[in-house]
Write an enzyme that holds these catalytic residues in place. Sequence first.
Site, short mmCIF file in Angstrom:
data_model
loop_
_atom_site.label_atom_id
_atom_site.label_comp_id
_atom_site.label_asym_id
_atom_site.label_seq_id
_atom_site.Cartn_x
_atom_site.Cartn_y
_atom_site.Cartn_z
N SER A 217 0.84 -1.19 0.00
CA SER A 217 0.00 0.00 0.00
C SER A 217 0.89 1.25 0.00
O SER A 217 1.70 1.42 -0.91
CB SER A 217 -0.95 -0.04 1.19
OG SER A 217 -1.97 0.92 1.06
N GLU A 337 -8.93 -4.60 -4.71
CA GLU A 337 -8.23 -3.52 -4.04
C GLU A 337 -9.20 -2.47 -3.47
O GLU A 337 -8.93 -1.84 -2.46
CB GLU A 337 -7.26 -2.85 -5.01
CG GLU A 337 -6.10 -3.73 -5.44
CD GLU A 337 -5.02 -3.85 -4.39
OE1 GLU A 337 -5.17 -3.22 -3.32
OE2 GLU A 337 -4.05 -4.59 -4.61
N HIS A 451 -7.54 -5.71 -0.22
CA HIS A 451 -6.27 -4.99 -0.14
C HIS A 451 -5.49 -5.51 1.06
O HIS A 451 -5.99 -5.55 2.17
CB HIS A 451 -6.61 -3.51 0.03
CG HIS A 451 -5.45 -2.57 0.06
ND1 HIS A 451 -4.66 -2.31 -1.03
CD2 HIS A 451 -4.98 -1.77 1.05
CE1 HIS A 451 -3.76 -1.40 -0.72
NE2 HIS A 451 -3.93 -1.06 0.54
#
Length: 579
Positions: A217, A337, A451
């Site tokens: 991330s 995501e 995610h």
Amino acid sequence: MTDHKIIMLLLLGIYCIQATQFTQVNIDNGPIKGTLQYVEGRAIRVFKGIPFAEPPVNNLRWKAPVPYTKKWHNPLNTTEYKPKCPQYVAPGTVPEPRGISEDCLYTNVWAPVPEYHGETFPVMVWIHGGAFISGSPEDFGVGNFSILAVTKRIIIVAASYRVNAFGFFSSELLGKSQLEARGVYGLLDQRLGLKWVKNNIAAFGGKSKDITIYGQSAGGISVCLQAVTPLNDLPGEKLFTRVIGSSGYCDILPMTNNSADAGLVQKLNCTTKECLYALPWQNITNAVGPGFLSFQPTVGINKFLPDQPISLLADRTNPRSKNFVPDIYMQGFTANEGTFVLYNYFPQTYDNPNTPGFPTQQMADALSIASGNYSAEFYYNDLAPLYSTEYNSNVTYPGQGFISRVDDIMACNTRRNMIYWQQSKKTKAHSWYFDSAPDTHIYPSWTKVFHESDVFYVARRCDGLWCTNLTCQQDNLGKTMNIYWNSAIRAASLTPKNKMDNLRDVPVWPQYGKNEVVMHFTAVGENKGPQTSVLFSSIISADGDYQYLQRCKILDRVRAEYYNIPALDPETYLNACSK
């Protein structure tokens, strides 16, 4: 216990006090004391809270970090995590047991116990995520990587860095003296942490020339930014050799955090830098609040990012460039995501099929919030209609179109990065697509692969919240991913050759090139690892009349027009520079 084993333990500084086993090493500053723990029946040395920078307080707030040079003679106790860097904590949230403090720049080390005299280890440095506004090394539980450490004989390091306004505030009120570091203090913290690793990791048995950085991330963005900054080309600044980035990429960043900076200054009622420096950190975090992507690294006003990251990447990977590039660059993303953003910021549409969802204007507004750097105007005409409720009238949950768009943002930008990385003659570029869903109490089944989910497989452990369980098949997939990660970390190659891994158990992972082949990680049946490699264009199924690569081309065209930058021509790059 035999005499030679006792001598070996003493040489390693391992001893016992009331059932707790301690271990000691000597770093540049002096001796430090950690603990000896056991993972899967194997010993690992753990050191938490090692200072690598002066506390960034008072006149050091919003300045480049200063190396911690104080010396000591008695062993420093490094057995507990230090406080998190300042960040917003929602009212009613359970307080952090270790607290929050501006004095937060510490690093942590997990090192295997040598099995023979002179055994040394490659190093993996973990850079945590958190949208640049929150997070710390232990949030995910980086100690979870201890399975990777003991089974593959790798040292794991994780350092803190400043986040939120403390890491990326870029107001002109700070003055011209801050131009070298303005708006990138957090990235410079990461870099100083890497210098500490370079200078001290040999004390733990680590190889100072064998360092891989791995982030997810905001950490995935960070490792790319660390790879493309011109600082790499200065003497003594080659701090790592390999890069692994999950759900993060080099793209467009703001020239300044103008709106966030101005809003913060107004809330704080400060008109001078002296006022800003004098404020308690709690005033600043409360004024910032929980804003998503409110502060990010800035471009063009510091030496770390003199230009846009995507431009620095294009220049650095040019086959004629003589600048530093990593030996290997691995980059990938998960199937869903957008789940995290939808869950946290648009819960009304998350798991309710009866909500109105995202008409075109609302979709444009939502996508602007999700991406951070693109305005609603950027999305409205060309992109939002592809994912809005009007267009996707056949979806069960209104949020599905939004998740698809965030998925595309990640996938298209990953593809763009890989097209650049593969043209470098000195970098082996590999990409992956992760498509296996662990059990979770947070997300419903239709959001599938969220995610960060791939990181739990690399760790082969869940944190009990976002991920609650890995099945035997999923753990087998994690073991296979460990083989690839280990090979990249050890040898800058995804063709495993070391004795601890069996090549026959894993499929070939080709380098990224003209055919745009990626590894598709999914758990299928007992004792199965990933599927064979697949073409990038086949990863994500079509939505309506628009194929995936068509959507990438639309995004790239609109992006180029909006920012007045050249559009990427994938065919030209892939045909001319393929491997």
